[in-house]
Write an enzyme that holds these catalytic residues in place. Structure first.
Site, PDB file in Angstrom:
ATOM      1  N   GLY A 267      48.612  37.297  37.830  1.00  0.00           N
ATOM      2  CA  GLY A 267      49.718  38.140  38.278  1.00  0.00           C
ATOM      3  C   GLY A 267      50.444  37.564  39.476  1.00  0.00           C
ATOM      4  NE  ARG A 268      46.841  37.428  44.218  1.00  0.00           N
ATOM      5  CZ  ARG A 268      46.246  37.642  45.352  1.00  0.00           C
ATOM      6  NH1 ARG A 268      46.928  37.583  46.467  1.00  0.00           N
ATOM      7  NH2 ARG A 268      44.966  37.896  45.402  1.00  0.00           N
TER       8      ARG A 268
ATOM      9  CE  LYS B 243      44.085  34.073  44.736  1.00  0.00           C
ATOM     10  NZ  LYS B 243      42.613  34.019  44.820  1.00  0.00           N
TER      11      LYS B 243
ATOM     12  NE  ARG C 296      40.925  33.415  35.217  1.00  0.00           N
ATOM     13  CZ  ARG C 296      41.043  33.593  36.525  1.00  0.00           C
ATOM     14  NH1 ARG C 296      40.317  34.503  37.118  1.00  0.00           N
ATOM     15  NH2 ARG C 296      41.872  32.873  37.233  1.00  0.00           N
TER      16      ARG C 296
ATOM     17  CG  ASP D 299      38.968  39.670  36.295  1.00  0.00           C
ATOM     18  OD1 ASP D 299      38.141  40.586  36.176  1.00  0.00           O
ATOM     19  OD2 ASP D 299      39.710  39.558  37.280  1.00  0.00           O
TER      20      ASP D 299
HETATM   21  P1  AMP Z   1      41.806  39.255  42.019  1.00  0.00           P
HETATM   22  O1  AMP Z   1      41.322  40.465  42.739  1.00  0.00           O
HETATM   23  O2  AMP Z   1      42.476  38.230  42.885  1.00  0.00           O
HETATM   24  O3  AMP Z   1      40.776  38.679  41.111  1.00  0.00           O
HETATM   25  O4  AMP Z   1      42.976  39.813  41.088  1.00  0.00           O
HETATM   26  C1  AMP Z   1      42.791  40.712  40.007  1.00  0.00           C
HETATM   27  C2  AMP Z   1      44.041  40.758  39.173  1.00  0.00           C
HETATM   28  O5  AMP Z   1      45.133  41.305  39.931  1.00  0.00           O
HETATM   29  C3  AMP Z   1      44.519  39.417  38.694  1.00  0.00           C
HETATM   30  O6  AMP Z   1      45.064  39.584  37.429  1.00  0.00           O
HETATM   31  C4  AMP Z   1      45.569  39.028  39.706  1.00  0.00           C
HETATM   32  O7  AMP Z   1      46.489  38.103  39.201  1.00  0.00           O
HETATM   33  C5  AMP Z   1      46.216  40.379  39.984  1.00  0.00           C
HETATM   34  N1  AMP Z   1      46.837  40.434  41.315  1.00  0.00           N
HETATM   35  C6  AMP Z   1      46.221  40.418  42.512  1.00  0.00           C
HETATM   36  N2  AMP Z   1      47.127  40.496  43.513  1.00  0.00           N
HETATM   37  C7  AMP Z   1      48.351  40.564  42.947  1.00  0.00           C
HETATM   38  C8  AMP Z   1      49.687  40.659  43.443  1.00  0.00           C
HETATM   39  N3  AMP Z   1      49.940  40.691  44.736  1.00  0.00           N
HETATM   40  N4  AMP Z   1      50.692  40.686  42.537  1.00  0.00           N
HETATM   41  C9  AMP Z   1      50.442  40.641  41.224  1.00  0.00           C
HETATM   42  N5  AMP Z   1      49.211  40.570  40.689  1.00  0.00           N
HETATM   43  C10 AMP Z   1      48.166  40.520  41.526  1.00  0.00           C
HETATM   44 MG    MG Z   2      40.480  37.359  39.756  1.00  0.00          MG
END
Ligand code: AMP
Ligand code: MG
Length: 486
Positions: free
Chosen positions: A96-97, A117, A187, A256
């Site tokens: 998502g980012r 990232k 993953r 994930d």
């Molecule tokens: P994480 O906690 O980093 O493993 O993220 C979990 C999910 O949320 C993943 O799909 C990330 O890409 C998405 N995500 C986390 N932060 C953001 C953000 N600021 N904008 C969009 N997607 C996000």
């Molecule tokens: Mg993640």
């Protein structure tokens, strides 16, 4: 306007083999351009391993490169689709980012994903802004590098830039992009994504790709799915045992965030345990203690069951038979884990040979640690007779009685060498990490960050470092709480 930085200047040798697996698994798109990028840190040691010569690139070009304003030569950026069980709840996710800008083929023929990232929204962003703040990106940089130098499988960090833009969380924060390097970003959730779409052709391609990338020794196996599950299980067992060796708590072991390569990935609310407590949880959102220190083995087993479920149709045509085979595989987890964990704990205690009493000896130490809550790292430093490990807990009679029993067990002279090779003296202590990050975020100063980054690169040596890096932190620094790095 995106310019490609020249290959001859910097050694990029990018491919995008992942995009050949299945169209469902990615979306091609470029990172967002940013207004005013500036480089915070570049990891030249890692760059060299990747075959990159970044030293010849100007500061301005580096900032443009690692912010996504200019893409490396040969880059065809994409975001990955995946799914995952987050705290037990199944969700369709994806980067998502983040954008993978390519897979770098090193001069030695190794392949590493290069991922930005914090680089903008993607079709998988859901409600998120696609951005990242400086603190969490510096945190991932520091902790992932610390894990690397501790000898623990991990993704690594090649660079951090500030974007010159604000990101809005509860307060406005400095925007940032981290360049992450991983042996892949596949993953358990990647398999779950295809299973959710009942795309078993795609799953077969993903399995073949995963085997080629990570387990090429298995390519002639009679049943690839079975051997793959076994191999991933072994990698993950190794990983969790390694985390437990150094008191690391990942904090969000969602499916994930579990790689099939067995690398630690997604450093969010992770932290190293200071005072021993098997129930330690740092993450503010983990109210049930699902991802506590001692729960990590059973959670990874749970995640592996999710992987096996995805692969059932590839194990055998007869579903009942597949389930039976998968169940039998998963049932081997506990004894495999225990053997590996015992081996690790014996090494921490300098025990080289076999004795029936070892497990009891180890468990007695753990019981004592759980009761008296001494500093985990410094308990082993005390056993290695290091001067700085002189906390009052170590004057305890029970501990000293235990020590006498243990001493009888390690009469050989080499026990200290064994211990020194696996008991770190230096971990990135939580309060030191916080100090370094807060100075960087609020004052724009990186002295503490750079110093910490330097000292974590030799965790097993009693170098002449400032004693504050070795001592048990004061009890006012605990309990420590971490927050998700979004
Ligand atoms: P994480 O906690 O980093 O493993 O993220 C979990 C999910 O949320 C993943 O799909 C990330 O890409 C998405 N995500 C986390 N932060 C953001 C953000 N600021 N904008 C969009 N997607 C996000
Ligand atoms: Mg993640």
């Amino acid at each position: 306007m995106k310019n490609n930085v020249s290959l001859s200047d910097s050694g990029w040798n990018l491919q995008s083999s992942y995009t050949q697996i299945s169209d469902k698994l990615f979306s091609e798109l470029k990172p967002d351009a940013v207004t005013n990028p500036s480089t915070v840190i570049v990891n030249n040691e890692l760059a060299e391993k990747l075959g990159l010569n970044l030293k010849s690139i100007s500061e301005e070009d580096l900032s443009n490169l690692f912010s996504g304003n200019s893409l490396p030569h040969g880059s065809k950026p994409f975001a990955q689709a995946y799914a995952g069980h987050q705290f037990g709840q199944f969700t369709i996710l994806g980067d998502g980012r983040a954008h993978i800008v390519g897979e770098q083929v090193t001069p030695d023929g190794e392949i590493f994903d290069i991922q930005y990232k914090g680089s903008g929204r993607t079709p998988y962003s859901r409600g998120g802004d696609g951005k990242a703040a400086l603190g969490p990106m510096l945190r991932e940089y520091l902790i992932s590098e610390a894990m690397y130098y501790l000898g623990i499988p991990t993704t690594r960090s090649l660079a951090v830039v500030e974007t010159g833009e604000k990101v809005y969380r509860e307060v406005p924060l400095k925007g940032s992009i981290l360049t992450r390097v991983a042996s892949s970003h596949i993953r358990i959730g990647t398999f779950q994504f295809l299973a959710a779409h009942k795309d078993y052709e795609g799953m077969k391609s993903l399995l073949d790709f995963s085997i080629k990338r990570h387990f090429s020794n298995l390519k002639f196996s009679e049943n690839l799915a079975i051997e793959f599950i076994k191999a991933v299980m072994q990698k993950q067992i190794n990983l969790i045992v390694e985390w437990m060796r150094v008191g690391f708590i990942h904090g969000v072991m969602n499916t994930d965030n579990s790689t099939i390569s067995g690398e630690t990935i997604d450093y969010g609310p992770c932290a190293f345990m200071d005072h021993y407590d098997a129930n330690t949880v740092f993450s503010s959102i983990d109210t049930q203690g699902r991802y506590s220190f001692a729960n990590q083995p059973s959670i990874i087993q749970w995640n592996l069951v999710r992987l096996a479920e995805c692969l059932l149709p590839l194990i055998d045509k007869d579903e009942k038979r597949s389930i039976e085979i998968a169940q039998n595989l998963i049932n081997t987890f506990s004894s495999l884990f225990k053997d590996k964990w015992l081996q690790m704990m014996k090494k921490k205690l300098g025990i080289k040979d076999q004795s029936e009493d070892d497990e009891e000896l180890i468990n007695n130490l753990i019981k004592w640690m759980q009761q008296k809550k001494p500093d985990f790292t410094n308990t082993f430093c005390n056993l290695m007779n290091y001067d700085h490990a002189d906390d009052e807990e170590f004057e305890d009679d029970e501990f000293n009685n235990w020590k006498r029993e243990w001493k009888k067990r390690v009469e050989s002279k080499e026990y200290l060498d064994v211990m020194m090779s696996c008991n770190p003296t230096l971990i990135p202590r939580n309060y030191l990490v916080e100090e370094a990050l807060s100075e960087a975020e609020t004052d724009g100063k990186f002295d503490k960050f750079n110093e910490l980054n330097e000292i974590i690169s030799s965790p097993y040596h009693l170098k002449k470092v400032n004693i504050k890096y070795l001592e048990t932190p004061s009890k006012t620094n605990i309990p420590y709480k971490t927050f998700c790095g979004t």
